[in-house]
Design a protein around this motif. Structure first.
Motif, PDB file in Angstrom:
ATOM      1  N   ASP A  80       6.353  19.378  66.898  1.00 50.12           N
ATOM      2  CA  ASP A  80       6.355  18.889  65.519  1.00 50.12           C
ATOM      3  C   ASP A  80       7.099  19.943  64.702  1.00 50.12           C
ATOM      4  OD1 ASP A  80       5.775  18.444  62.815  1.00 50.12           O
ATOM      5  OD2 ASP A  80       3.863  17.506  63.252  1.00 50.12           O
ATOM      6  N   VAL A  81       8.278  19.601  64.248  1.00 46.19           N
ATOM      7  CA  VAL A  81       9.152  20.586  63.612  1.00 46.19           C
ATOM      8  C   VAL A  81       8.476  21.220  62.395  1.00 46.19           C
ATOM      9  CG1 VAL A  81      11.385  20.916  62.492  1.00 46.19           C
ATOM     10  CG2 VAL A  81      11.199  19.366  64.414  1.00 46.19           C
ATOM     11  N   LEU A  82       7.823  20.379  61.571  1.00 47.32           N
ATOM     12  CA  LEU A  82       7.246  20.918  60.333  1.00 47.32           C
ATOM     13  C   LEU A  82       6.044  21.819  60.632  1.00 47.32           C
ATOM     14  CD1 LEU A  82       7.527  17.725  58.131  1.00 47.32           C
ATOM     15  CD2 LEU A  82       8.966  19.746  58.065  1.00 47.32           C
ATOM     16  N   ASP A  83       5.307  21.479  61.677  1.00 48.64           N
ATOM     17  CA  ASP A  83       4.195  22.326  62.111  1.00 48.64           C
ATOM     18  C   ASP A  83       4.741  23.672  62.598  1.00 48.64           C
ATOM     19  OD1 ASP A  83       1.548  22.932  62.662  1.00 48.64           O
ATOM     20  OD2 ASP A  83       1.661  22.214  64.722  1.00 48.64           O
ATOM     21  N   ALA A  84       5.820  23.605  63.387  1.00 48.78           N
ATOM     22  CA  ALA A  84       6.430  24.830  63.917  1.00 48.78           C
ATOM     23  C   ALA A  84       6.942  25.705  62.781  1.00 48.78           C
ATOM     24  CB  ALA A  84       7.565  24.471  64.864  1.00 48.78           C
ATOM     25  N   ILE A  85       7.571  25.077  61.797  1.00 47.78           N
ATOM     26  CA  ILE A  85       8.094  25.853  60.653  1.00 47.78           C
ATOM     27  C   ILE A  85       6.957  26.604  59.968  1.00 47.78           C
ATOM     28  CG2 ILE A  85       9.016  25.569  58.300  1.00 47.78           C
ATOM     29  CD1 ILE A  85      10.870  23.410  59.451  1.00 47.78           C
ATOM     30  N   ASN A  86       5.857  25.894  59.740  1.00 46.20           N
ATOM     31  CA  ASN A  86       4.709  26.526  59.082  1.00 46.20           C
ATOM     32  C   ASN A  86       4.181  27.702  59.899  1.00 46.20           C
ATOM     33  OD1 ASN A  86       2.517  26.901  57.324  1.00 46.20           O
ATOM     34  ND2 ASN A  86       1.225  25.686  58.677  1.00 46.20           N
TER      35      ASN A  86
END
Lengths: 501, 343
Positions: A80-86
């Motif tokens: 999950d890209v947004l999870d990874a970014i966070n």
């Protein structure tokens, strides 16, 4: 409870109870106005896209200063890209909280250029709590966020919040009363609400028996109602097994048409909002009801939805005016004196766009008159099980009719018959199978069926060259001989003649 | 069969060899956390992927000894040492140093003619108030774990997680629901008990956890005495926080707890994907392993010339260390290759 945690629980919970519990826990620490705002927020549209996920990735890379391969590895591991970014962004001390007003504000932000957006986003990253808040911030600003809470969860939540039952909440929701910001708890507990609820008494379960007009004798008639829409508009029957969902556009149009017909003498246009309610039922005979939730008269420029009190009163009056017998039917009644007049209604069904005519007998049992259909006799050629796993019997049949001296398949139908008949046919199929093609059995052409259909259409894909529309099995005819089979040429000829007429 | 590849590749003389049976110290003729049956096994801690049955002799820390006896049987031949105490096996000096993973967990330091190797086992740098704090040990060769060796894994302070758990517990109490947390029975459970008991004494646990508690209590670890799970009545069950092993987090043994909410406490709960796999209602990111910054910190603190990476994202962590100009090598694939060949 943090607002971000509520979002996470609603987003990730796998069952409705957890979601309801989360909503309740959050609401306990909030004011009633805030809860109403929350209620509206969950019905709202998808968030506004401030920047793309790709932008966030580039900015995260700049901040983290990780090699490309490690960055990619982290992304692929998270899935999950947004999870990874966070998770990749540095841990920080929370100085801004993700709250409902904060999120609502995000929906309205406007930026002049990309640098301004970048500055805003990176600043918020450093201020928001890294745990959950930053993840939902990312989802909101990438326009990737909408939490739609089902009506059932909301009803359960509101029922628990106001310490009342789901039924009360359902009715109030249906009547749009929950949009009122002022003291809804009081409304739900007042005697007025009880009086309102009392009006929505359950209607008896109705069994509709389809008959031919000849089968009815005049002295039996009691109420005759044209059915416009296939579903009868009735006043609410609530129980705990109801499913509620928004009205489909098609049914909405039908209702508007019905109301237009009802009020056309007053030359008014209406906009109707309604909820379609169906009781859970394993068989196809589920009970269907419609609640009118909003009724707007355009002709007189009166928008009832603006004044809720007015609207409620109007709906009440309207419901009561539908029928003298306190609104069992919202359909208008047809007046007739004799069999000929009834036959006139029956013959003009197509012209008046009636789907069928409902006849209620003195004992309140119902009869349905449908337009006359074409009939034919066809022979069973092939049979198979509709569902290989769940069907016990052969319950899908292919029928054939005569073309010169051969039999051609003309239609494939499901066995819409009594179970005893299906078992009888199943036995016949087993005894008279000529050949098996996988799940399909080829049957010796002996068993004749009476079928009906509304019209035919030409088709190049079918062996017979025609398609029967709205075909249905009427009955089996074990004793009919093959000579009685319908001929394809006759069926086509009949259709041409009908068209000419 | 063992691999003599190491010296050839690294151009160094090493104290360690990596064999199908695990990490081998040829000069001392013993294995550390062996995978297969060996004559002399040195155990870093009691988790089942490190302490296996069937070895002839075991050597571990004083606190790990009762755990080993509980898990592997009381008849095993086990010898224990205190932290920092030296012991010689065939001329190789061996000592245990705290790893901070769980009470009694140790890094194994081996020294032969001035050359030092440290095998970390599992470790964490954060002080949890129960396990002995991690102690950096200078060495030439350092074998590190890499369970959470990706930059996405950065833990929050334990106090914050425990406070979150307590808030969740209180909410459940107010809603007349019991709170059940599934956690690893050795280490994580005791850590949670120790930290949460300060907030409220209404804690109980599954018998499999209580057995470990008793073993550790008898060895001198300060674990509070908890109420018996089966003596709790239905009426008072909502007050309690119940700790349970993950595998049996639901079942008949919970019949006295008619209403409850289930939570998972694990490092894997950090990612959304990890939470999706869990069946619990709530998830708390609490790990007994080192996170990404801690792993890097531990490697630097060891001042090792050579780092061997195992147990997790070993390839990625080794590559990252190499890019930091640290001589690193993943050793996981040697064990797995051996296993695959055997299969």
């Amino acid at each position: 409870m943090k607002f971000a945690l509520l979002l996470q629980l609603l987003d990730e919970s796998k069952n409705d109870i957890s979601k309801t519990t989360a909503l309740l826990r959050y609401s306990k620490s909030q004011s009633q106005d805030h809860v109403l705002d929350l209620f509206r927020f969950f019905q709202s549209i998808r968030s506004k896209k401030i920047c793309t996920t790709q932008d966030l990735l580039i900015w995260t890379k700049e901040i983290c200063n990780l090699p490309d391969w490690l960055f990619e590895k982290s992304l692929s591991h998270c899935n999950d890209v947004l999870d990874a970014i966070n998770l990749l962004l540095p841990i920080n001390v929370e100085s801004v909280k993700l709250t409902l007003p904060y999120v609502q504000n995000l929906y309205t932000l406007k930026f002049n250029d990309e640098n301004q957006i970048k500055e805003f986003v990176t600043k918020q990253w450093s201020l928001l709590d890294h745990d959950i808040d930053r993840y939902f911030f990312n989802r909101i600003i990438t326009g990737n966020f909408r939490l739609k809470i089902s009506d059932l969860i909301l009803f359960d939540f509101l029922a628990a919040y106001f310490e009342t039952t789901r039924i009360n909440i359902s009715i109030f929701h249906a009547l749009n009363l929950l949009h009122s910001k002022s003291d809804i708890k009081k409304q739900l507990k007042t005697g007025k609400s009880k009086a309102l609820i009392k009006k929505f008494e359950p209607v008896k379960e109705v069994e509709y028996i389809e008959v031919n007009i000849e089968e009815l004798s005049l002295h039996e008639y009691y109420v005759v109602t044209p059915i416009w829409i296939g579903v009868e508009i009735q006043i609410i029957k609530f129980n705990h097994d109801i499913i509620i969902w928004d009205l489909t556009k098609q049914i909405k149009i039908y209702i508007e048409e019905f109301l237009y017909q009802k009020f056309k003498s007053r030359d008014e246009d209406f906009i109707v909002n309604a909820i379609y309610i169906s009781s859970k039922s394993q068989n196809s005979k589920s009970n269907t009801y419609i609640i009118i939730t909003d009724f707007i008269s355009i002709g007189q420029n009166i928008e009832f939805s603006k004044s809720l009190q007015k609207q409620t009163n109007f709906i009440e009056q309207w419901i009561l005016s539908l029928d003298e017998r306190e609104g069992i039917y919202s359909n208008e009644c047809l007046n007739f004196q004799n069999h000929i007049e009834l036959s006139t209604y029956y013959n003009q069904m197509d012209l008046n766009k009636y789907v069928s005519i409902l006849v209620e007998l003195p004992d309140e049992s119902k009869r349905i008159l449908r337009p006359e259909l074409f009939q034919l006799k066809a022979v069973l050629l092939y049979a198979q099980k509709k569902d290989q796993t769940f069907s016990h019997y052969y319950d899908q049949y292919t029928f054939g009719v005569l073309q010169l001296s051969t039999i051609v398949p003309i239609v494939k139908l499901d066995a819409d018959l009594e179970e005893t008949e299906v078992i009888e046919i199943h036995q016949f199929i087993l005894e008279n199978t000529i050949e098996r093609f996988g799940p399909v059995r080829s049957i010796s052409p002996q068993l004749i069926f009476n079928l009906q259909y509304s019209r035919i259409e030409r088709s190049k894909r079918h062996k017979s060259g025609i398609i029967l529309k709205n075909a249905k099995i009427i009955s089996t005819s074990f004793h009919s001989a093959l000579d009685e089979l319908s001929r394809l040429s006759h069926i086509v000829q009949k259709a041409i003649m009908e068209e000419e007429n | 069969m063992w691999f003599g590849w190491y010296s050839a590749i690294m151009g160094l003389s090493s104290l360690l060899e990596f064999t199908e049976k695990g990490i081998y110290v040829p000069k001392g003729d013993f294995y550390i956390d062996p995978i297969k049956k060996v004559k002399q096994a040195v155990i870093t801690h009691g988790h089942s992927d490190h302490a296996r049955s069937g070895n002839i002799k075991y050597l571990c820390t004083d606190l790990t000894k009762p755990v080993l006896k509980l898990r592997l049987g009381s008849k095993i031949n086990v010898q224990s040492l205190a932290f920092g105490e030296s012991f010689f096996i065939n001329g190789v000096k061996l000592s245990f140093h705290p790893a901070g993973h769980l009470p009694g967990s140790a890094q194994v330091r081996v020294e032969y003619k001035g050359h030092i190797a440290v095998i970390s086992g599992d470790y964490k740098l954060e002080k949890d108030g129960l396990a002995e704090a991690f102690e950096p040990v200078f060495c030439h060769e350092f074998v590190t774990e890499s369970t959470f060796a990706l930059p996405i894994y950065q833990w929050q302070a334990q106090e914050k997680i425990i406070a979150d758990i307590f808030t969740w517990w209180q909410q459940n109490q107010s809603e007349k629901k019991a709170s059940i947390i599934s956690a690893y029975p050795l280490g994580k459970s005791q850590r949670l008990i120790s930290a949460l008991y300060k907030y409220s004494p209404y804690i109980t646990c599954h018998p499999s956890i209580e057995n470990t508690n008793i073993a550790l209590r008898n060895a001198g670890v300060d674990i509070p005495i908890l109420d018996d799970l089966f003596s709790i009545t239905k009426n008072e069950s909502h007050r309690y926080l119940v700790l349970t092993p993950t595998i049996i987090s639901q079942g008949l043994w919970l019949q006295n707890f008619p209403h409850y909410e289930l939570a998972d406490a694990s490092g894997w709960m950090a990612t959304k994907q990890g939470r999706k796999r869990s069946t619990a209602h709530r998830h708390f990111t609490l790990s007994d392993h080192a996170d990404w910054p801690s792993l890097n910190q531990a490697v630097l603190a060891s001042q090792a010339e050579t780092v061997f990476v195992t147990h997790g994202f070993s390839d990625d962590f080794a590559r990252h260390l190499k890019e930091q100009k640290i001589n690193a090598q993943s050793i996981d694939h040697f064990f797995t290759r051996e296993r695959i060949e055997q299969e």
